[in-house]
Structure formats: structure tokens, C-alpha cells
Design a protein around this motif. Structure first.
Motif, PDB file in Angstrom:
ATOM      1  N   GLU A 158       0.813  -1.118  -0.178  1.00 14.31           N
ATOM      2  CA  GLU A 158      -0.409   0.143  -0.064  1.00 14.31           C
ATOM      3  C   GLU A 158       1.108   0.980   0.034  1.00 14.31           C
ATOM      4  O   GLU A 158       0.594   2.324  -0.950  1.00 14.31           O
ATOM      5  N   ILE A 159       2.075   0.990   0.574  1.00 14.60           N
ATOM      6  CA  ILE A 159       3.437   1.785   1.141  1.00 14.60           C
ATOM      7  C   ILE A 159       3.242   2.557  -0.803  1.00 14.60           C
ATOM      8  O   ILE A 159       3.549   3.320  -1.238  1.00 14.60           O
ATOM      9  N   LYS A 160       3.394   1.568  -1.025  1.00 13.89           N
ATOM     10  CA  LYS A 160       4.505   1.686  -2.554  1.00 13.89           C
ATOM     11  C   LYS A 160       3.510   1.714  -3.680  1.00 13.89           C
ATOM     12  O   LYS A 160       3.820   1.927  -5.291  1.00 13.89           O
ATOM     13  N   ASP A 249       8.473   5.378  -4.603  1.00 17.30           N
ATOM     14  CA  ASP A 249       6.795   5.399  -4.682  1.00 17.30           C
ATOM     15  C   ASP A 249       6.681   4.299  -6.363  1.00 17.30           C
ATOM     16  O   ASP A 249       7.737   4.260  -7.045  1.00 17.30           O
ATOM     17  N   PHE A 264       9.064  11.963   1.860  1.00 16.57           N
ATOM     18  CA  PHE A 264       8.362  10.694   1.471  1.00 16.57           C
ATOM     19  C   PHE A 264       7.020  10.253   2.737  1.00 16.57           C
ATOM     20  O   PHE A 264       6.601   9.363   3.252  1.00 16.57           O
ATOM     21  N   LYS A 267       4.315  11.860   3.626  1.00 15.63           N
ATOM     22  CA  LYS A 267       3.384  11.351   2.762  1.00 15.63           C
ATOM     23  C   LYS A 267       2.534   9.675   3.101  1.00 15.63           C
ATOM     24  O   LYS A 267       1.210   9.725   2.862  1.00 15.63           O
ATOM     25  N   LYS A 268       3.413   9.556   3.161  1.00 13.69           N
ATOM     26  CA  LYS A 268       2.943   7.960   3.581  1.00 13.69           C
ATOM     27  C   LYS A 268       2.699   7.967   4.815  1.00 13.69           C
ATOM     28  O   LYS A 268       2.496   6.701   5.253  1.00 13.69           O
TER      29      LYS A 268
END
Length: 278
Positions: A158-160, A249, A264, A267-268
Motif C-alpha cells: 500500500e505504501i508503494k 513510490d 516521503f 506523505k506515507k
């Protein structure tokens, strides 16, 4: 089919040159070398001594071949040693970090024991020294996590922004690889696939494919602080393995600036960052 084609090629070469595979290294380069299951299959099928591997295998084989061919045609001496996978840029402190000060709760000196506790609780970002060359994240630009719960793989994907079935890789202490994976051997650059020993499958579900195999990277004491951290996790949990996926990402290159790492994380919604032992 791919394995069969490689078998035919190797059988031809072995017969033509009278090769004793037990005393011969198998060298595979080009994009095909990223086919980890095939690498492991061929090593096992022909009983080669070891896989001679480099971290930056890719589809530039023809270009490199022409270049090397010209060197040899001109009888130019070549003296190059690939000492590690880490020839990329080094991330340093960026003065723009103050722009996100409001998001930074605290900064402290890292320790292996703290790492073991942190990764047991949540996903962390890991940045160390120079970036990897080649397509694999080998512990210098990584997102790391606890391998014991299969849900962790879903969190990382999900993060990626990746599909649910995409695998994440294990980093394992070199001394323990044969205790956790069948026919497990040294795999410095994550170019081999091993199958988990049945009795340990449930302990490391997050790093296993559907067939219980994994694209393994081994790590030894020479790699310093990350080794110490994984060893501390081993002492704490009995598991000498952590989850590893690249720090980027979807569709983006490896993050390679201090500011980019912070953005990052924000954002994540990742709460812990290790940067050069901090």
C-alpha cells in the motif's frame, strides 16, 4: 521454457569445453540475471560451485559487450574491482529540513537495540551512506519491517502503491540462511530464490511468495550497523530476518535526497526514519 532453454545452452557448453561444473562458477549477466528462480534452479541442476553475481545486472549487455570488446581488441589494460553494491550518491543533511520541522517530534542517536524495538512496532525508513547501483534495494535505500505477520506485506505494498501479490524480500543474517531456507547459501545481491523450510514458514509469512519461496539477500558482519540491527532483532524475537523493499513510490526512482526522504515519510505516514545511524 526459460529454464529448458538455459539447460540446453549449458549442456552444449559443458560438453563442448569439458567443464567440471563442481569446480566452476556460473556467471549470468544481462536482464536475465534478474530471474532469481532460474539462477537458483541452474545452480542446483548442474551443481555449479557458486553463482558469480554483480548487483547492477540489466539489459545493457550488448553495449557493455561492444565496449569491453574494443578494450580487448586494443589490448588496453583493465583493472577494476567491484568492492560493493554501493557506488551511488550519499545522502547528507539538507538545510531545507527546517521546512518540515513541525513534523519532526524528536531526533536521537540510533542503536541496534532501539532498532529492534522500533521495527517490532511499525514500518521504518532506512537510509545509509551511498545508494545501491542496480535495481535491488540492498539495505541503503530501503523500507524495512517485521516479517512475522503477512499483513505487513500488504502495508508495504500500500505504501508503494503496488498490487497485493507483489513480494517483499527478506534480509537474513548470512550465518542463519541454511536454518531458514532449503539449500540456502550466500546471496549478497538478492539474485537467488530459496524455499522456506516448512517448520519456519509461519514465522516469516510477510517475505514469502505463494509457493513459500523468497528472493533472499544475505548480510554479514562486514555490512556493519544494519547487521548489528538485524542481530539485535534476532536476539529480541528469535527471527534473524527483516522485510525489505526499495525506498521509492510507484513508478519513481529510489529517493536520493534528505529532503525527499522526509517528504516521503510525511506523505506515507511513516513515523520512524533511520538516516546514517541517526
Amino acid at each position: 521454457i526459460s529454464n529448458k532453454m538455459m539447460e540446453n545452452n549449458l549442456n552444449m557448453l559443458i560438453k563442448k569445453f569439458g567443464i567440471d561444473t563442481n569446480n566452476t562458477y556460473l556467471a549470468i549477466v544481462g536482464g536475465y540475471a534478474l530471474n532469481c528462480p532460474s539462477n537458483s534452479y541452474l545452480l542446483d541442476r548442474f551443481h555449479f560451485k557458486m553463482l558469480y553475481e554483480i548487483p547492477c545486472v540489466n539489459d545493457t549487455g550488448l553495449s557493455l559487450g561492444y565496449g569491453l570488446g574494443e578494450f580487448y581488441a586494443r589490448k588496453t589494460d583493465i583493472n577494476f574491482k567491484l568492492k560493493s553494491a554501493f557506488y551511488g550518491n550519499k545522502i547528507e543533511y539538507d538545510e531545507r529540513a527546517h521546512m518540515v520541522d513541525e513534523y519532526i517530534e524528536s531526533i536521537s542517536k540510533a542503536s541496534a537495540e532501539l532498532f529492534a524495538k522500533d521495527i517490532s512496532k511499525e514500518v521504518i525508513i532506512w537510509v545509509e551512506d551511498r545508494c545501491e547501483i542496480g535495481p535491488r534495494a540492498l539495505g541503503h535505500r530501503s523500507i524495512l519491517a517485521d516479517p512475522r505477520n503477512e499483513k505487513v506485506k500488504n502495508i508495504l505494498n500500500e505504501i508503494k502503491g503496488r498490487q497485493w501479490w507483489r513480494p517483499v524480500a527478506p534480509i537474513i543474517l548470512e550465518d542463519n540462511v541454511s536454518e531458514w531456507f532449503e539449500k540456502g547459501t550466500i546471496s549478497d545481491y538478492m539474485l537467488k530464490t530459496f524455499t522456506a523450510i516448512p517448520k519456519v514458514e509461519k514465522s516469516i509469512e510477510a517475505v514469502l511468495h505463494l509457493d513459500k519461496s523468497a528472493r533472499v539477500q544475505t548480510i554479514n558482519r562486514k555490512q556493519g550497523f544494519l547487521y548489528d540491527c538485524i542481530y539485535a532483532f534476532y536476539i529480541l524475537t528469535g527471527i534473524p530476518i527483516i522485510c525489505n523493499t526499495s525506498l521509492n513510490d510507484k513508478g519513481e526512482p529510489m529517493i536520493d535526497t534528505f529532503y525527499g526522504v522526509l517528504l516521503f515519510a510525511i506523505k506515507k505516514d511513516i513515523h520512524i526514519i533511520y538516516i546514517n545511524h541517526m
